[in-house]
Design a protein around this motif. Structure first.
Motif, PDB file in Angstrom:
ATOM      1  N   LYS A  81       7.096  31.036 -13.954  1.00 42.68           N
ATOM      2  CA  LYS A  81       6.257  31.936 -14.744  1.00 42.68           C
ATOM      3  C   LYS A  81       6.908  32.236 -16.094  1.00 42.68           C
ATOM      4  CE  LYS A  81       4.367  36.610 -14.903  1.00 42.68           C
ATOM      5  NZ  LYS A  81       4.267  37.918 -14.243  1.00 42.68           N
ATOM      6  N   TYR A  82       8.222  32.518 -16.061  1.00 45.29           N
ATOM      7  CA  TYR A  82       8.930  32.770 -17.314  1.00 45.29           C
ATOM      8  C   TYR A  82       8.821  31.565 -18.251  1.00 45.29           C
ATOM      9  CZ  TYR A  82      11.141  36.893 -15.192  1.00 45.29           C
ATOM     10  OH  TYR A  82      11.382  38.096 -14.608  1.00 45.29           O
ATOM     11  N   SER A  83       8.979  30.355 -17.708  1.00 43.18           N
ATOM     12  CA  SER A  83       8.903  29.138 -18.530  1.00 43.18           C
ATOM     13  C   SER A  83       7.528  28.992 -19.161  1.00 43.18           C
ATOM     14  CB  SER A  83       9.227  27.903 -17.681  1.00 43.18           C
ATOM     15  OG  SER A  83      10.565  27.927 -17.240  1.00 43.18           O
ATOM     16  N   VAL A  84       6.486  29.276 -18.379  1.00 41.46           N
ATOM     17  CA  VAL A  84       5.114  29.172 -18.902  1.00 41.46           C
ATOM     18  C   VAL A  84       4.887  30.225 -19.989  1.00 41.46           C
ATOM     19  CG1 VAL A  84       2.662  29.406 -18.326  1.00 41.46           C
ATOM     20  CG2 VAL A  84       4.205  28.192 -16.768  1.00 41.46           C
ATOM     21  N   GLU A  85       5.382  31.428 -19.770  1.00 36.54           N
ATOM     22  CA  GLU A  85       5.228  32.481 -20.788  1.00 36.54           C
ATOM     23  C   GLU A  85       5.959  32.100 -22.072  1.00 36.54           C
ATOM     24  OE1 GLU A  85       4.721  36.580 -18.170  1.00 36.54           O
ATOM     25  OE2 GLU A  85       6.735  35.875 -18.671  1.00 36.54           O
ATOM     26  N   TRP A  86       7.160  31.532 -21.935  1.00 40.32           N
ATOM     27  CA  TRP A  86       7.895  31.096 -23.121  1.00 40.32           C
ATOM     28  C   TRP A  86       7.125  30.021 -23.888  1.00 40.32           C
ATOM     29  CZ3 TRP A  86      13.378  30.394 -20.514  1.00 40.32           C
ATOM     30  CH2 TRP A  86      13.920  31.657 -20.273  1.00 40.32           C
ATOM     31  N   LYS A  87       6.560  29.072 -23.141  1.00 41.13           N
ATOM     32  CA  LYS A  87       5.811  28.003 -23.802  1.00 41.13           C
ATOM     33  C   LYS A  87       4.573  28.563 -24.484  1.00 41.13           C
ATOM     34  CE  LYS A  87       4.231  23.255 -23.045  1.00 41.13           C
ATOM     35  NZ  LYS A  87       4.132  22.159 -22.082  1.00 41.13           N
ATOM     36  N   VAL A 145       9.642  32.460  -3.933  1.00 42.20           N
ATOM     37  CA  VAL A 145       9.175  33.433  -4.933  1.00 42.20           C
ATOM     38  C   VAL A 145      10.018  33.324  -6.197  1.00 42.20           C
ATOM     39  CG1 VAL A 145       8.766  35.879  -5.429  1.00 42.20           C
ATOM     40  CG2 VAL A 145       8.381  34.987  -3.135  1.00 42.20           C
ATOM     41  N   ASN A 146      11.314  33.146  -6.027  1.00 39.61           N
ATOM     42  CA  ASN A 146      12.187  32.996  -7.197  1.00 39.61           C
ATOM     43  C   ASN A 146      11.790  31.780  -8.035  1.00 39.61           C
ATOM     44  OD1 ASN A 146      13.595  35.221  -6.340  1.00 39.61           O
ATOM     45  ND2 ASN A 146      15.262  34.054  -5.401  1.00 39.61           N
ATOM     46  N   ARG A 147      11.460  30.677  -7.351  1.00 42.45           N
ATOM     47  CA  ARG A 147      11.022  29.486  -8.081  1.00 42.45           C
ATOM     48  C   ARG A 147       9.741  29.766  -8.856  1.00 42.45           C
ATOM     49  NH1 ARG A 147      12.748  26.670  -3.358  1.00 42.45           N
ATOM     50  NH2 ARG A 147      10.593  26.602  -2.565  1.00 42.45           N
ATOM     51  N   LEU A 148       8.830  30.474  -8.205  1.00 43.76           N
ATOM     52  CA  LEU A 148       7.575  30.832  -8.887  1.00 43.76           C
ATOM     53  C   LEU A 148       7.843  31.741 -10.088  1.00 43.76           C
ATOM     54  CD1 LEU A 148       5.255  31.526  -5.819  1.00 43.76           C
ATOM     55  CD2 LEU A 148       4.940  29.717  -7.509  1.00 43.76           C
ATOM     56  N   GLN A 149       8.757  32.697  -9.940  1.00 42.05           N
ATOM     57  CA  GLN A 149       9.055  33.632 -11.028  1.00 42.05           C
ATOM     58  C   GLN A 149       9.705  32.913 -12.206  1.00 42.05           C
ATOM     59  OE1 GLN A 149       8.244  37.128 -10.930  1.00 42.05           O
ATOM     60  NE2 GLN A 149       8.553  36.683 -13.099  1.00 42.05           N
ATOM     61  N   ARG A 150      10.630  31.993 -11.898  1.00 37.19           N
ATOM     62  CA  ARG A 150      11.252  31.219 -12.980  1.00 37.19           C
ATOM     63  C   ARG A 150      10.207  30.367 -13.705  1.00 37.19           C
ATOM     64  NH1 ARG A 150      16.840  31.681 -11.966  1.00 37.19           N
ATOM     65  NH2 ARG A 150      17.343  31.846  -9.744  1.00 37.19           N
TER      66      ARG A 150
END
Length: 491
Positions: free
Chosen positions: A36-42, A29-34
């Motif tokens: 997600k943050y990267s995709v939102e930043w992009k 889940v942590n990998r998925l959350q990280r």
């Protein structure tokens, strides 16, 4: 959730043990959350670039219009006789003006009353109807005891009667706006404002201005006239001795418009170049909420910025987009009527940086040779206009359309294409989920996180059931041991 027994029998910190066990289980889940943050930043970085590009495109509105390059400055040989200002696009280079007679203002039709007061706040002592009649139009205004002289004047002035009222030096004066006579009447001639049934006077006095422009005689009721994109003010007679009004391209206006575009373009490509060359720091990844809480604010912000850096490094959409923008500006305009001596920006003084050791660092910025550009605008204004604004009617052959289009038209269209690609990739501002590539990816990630959270809840419940069963068994064994010890002690 069932009853949870936390180490009462075993003495172990069951809650900590479950939490430690769940840390390992939460890693997916942590990998998925990280991620997600990267995709939102992009996504946000893309949208920021789209905002920058849209701002450039919006600033080019005037650069695509022929009228923006046709602005003229008009000057008079003698401002004390005739003055002039340009407000449009005069068709000729010069105009001969001869003032034969100046206009004199006339006195409009009016009606004057003496209300017997100097205070405009004085209120009406009765209700009555004030009627204004001009030609076939009749306007009835209801005046009540709540109305003062001032509010009655406001009612007259805001009506469609074409009559204006003023109160000055103790006199109530109503005058016609268009010179037509009118009648005033009232339903109560005994009102304290002393308004009675009275026809207006007729327009009196006044003469028309008589003047010639290029030998053609004209008349005007005023001494200020609009003619062929100019406002001309007649001040003195010069019959038999015409003066000349000259027009020429407003070089300053056109130069400033082009310079503003160049400055904006340079700022935009500098912003994009910084984004696509931003360094990427290996080993840094988005922080989870609990990780941020464990750090001080400045450290957490620094680590997040390091992880965010390089999110669009060498991005293909932006990199190819900059190439297309440069091609739109540098390719010669090849179309009927375009002067081959002025078919590129470099030929009017807009080009790359001067040669030198650090020229490569400019990354496509434009530079202006001010003297050369001003000279082109002044002496070859029509060629400059076509270079920027030439329109191609071509519908099917896109390459031909590109070649025939002026640089402003090309650039505008290329910006459209780049922003379209970015929107397809990252969606429009304000949308969380959409049909863009990153929008779909975010939605899928959120759904996967939700599934994992449900699964982790089941795993955590299972751990607690196991520890609870262990505590119950140990508690029972301890109870039995105590009983045996007690029985043996009694013997």
């Amino acid at each position: 959730m069932g009853i949870r027994i936390t180490g009462m029998a075993s003495g172990m910190d069951t809650e900590k043990m479950v939490k430690d066990l769940m840390k390992a289980q939460r890693e997916p889940v942590n990998r998925l959350q990280r991620n997600k943050y990267s995709v939102e930043w992009k996504r946000d970085a893309y949208r920021e670039m789209n905002t920058v590009l849209a701002d450039l495109q919006n600033s080019m509105k005037n650069l695509r219009m022929s009228s923006s390059f046709n602005k003229k400055v008009a000057t008079s040989e003698n401002d004390s006789i005739v003055s002039v200002t340009s407000k449009g696009t005069p068709a000729m280079a010069s105009y001969a003006i001869e003032v034969i007679e100046l206009a004199k203002a006339s006195t409009p039709p009016k009606v004057e009353f003496d209300p017997g007061t100097t205070d405009p706040k004085t209120k009406s002592d009765s209700n009555f109807t004030l009627t204004l009649k001009k030609g076939t139009e009749t306007i009835n205004l209801d005046i009540t005891t709540d109305d003062s002289l001032e509010s009655m004047i406001n009612k007259i002035n805001s009506s469609s009667a074409g009559v204006k009222a003023t109160f000055f030096n103790g006199k109530l004066v109503m005058s016609s706006e268009d010179g037509a006579t009118f009648n005033v009447s009232t339903s109560n001639v005994n009102n304290n404002f002393k308004i009675s049934d009275t026809p207006s006077s007729v327009e009196s006095g006044g003469t028309e201005a008589i003047f010639k422009i290029n030998g053609v005689e004209y008349k005007s009721k005023t001494n200020t006239i609009s003619f062929d994109g100019m406002d001309i003010t007649l001040k003195q007679k010069n019959a038999g001795n015409p003066l000349v009004i000259s027009t020429k391209t407003d070089v300053d206006s056109v130069y400033n418009m082009v310079k503003e575009f160049v400055d904006k373009y340079n700022a935009v490509i500098e912003t994009i170049n910084k984004k696509i060359s931003e360094p990427k720091y290996k080993g840094y990844q988005p922080l989870l909420d609990e990780e941020k809480e464990a750090l001080n604010e400045k450290t957490a912000e620094k680590m997040d910025n390091m992880a965010r850096s390089g999110i669009l490094l060498r991005d293909p959409i932006l990199t190819s987009g900059l190439t297309e923008l440069r091609r739109a500006l540098s390719t010669p305009v090849q179309a009927t009527g375009v002067n081959t001596a002025f078919d590129t920006l470099s030929e009017i003084g807009i080009g790359g940086p001067p040669p030198g050791k650090y020229a490569y660092q400019e990354n496509g910025k434009l530079h202006i040779d001010e003297n050369k550009l001003r000279e082109a605008i002044r002496n070859n204004g029509e060629d400059v206009l076509k270079l920027f604004t030439n329109y191609s009617p071509e519908k099917t052959d896109l390459n031909k359309k590109f070649q025939e289009s002026g640089v402003a038209e090309r650039l505008y269209n290329q910006l459209d294409k780049i922003m379209g690609k970015i929107t397809k990739e990252a969606g429009a501002s304000g949308n969380i989920y959409d049909e863009s590539s990153l929008g779909k990816k975010l939605k899928q990630t959120d759904e996967e996180i939700e599934r994992w959270e449900d699964r982790l809840k089941m795993i955590e419940d299972r751990y607690w059931k196991q520890f609870t069963a262990m505590e119950k068994a140990m508690s029972k064994a301890q109870s039995q041991g105590s009983w045996f010890a007690q029985m043996l002690g009694q013997r």
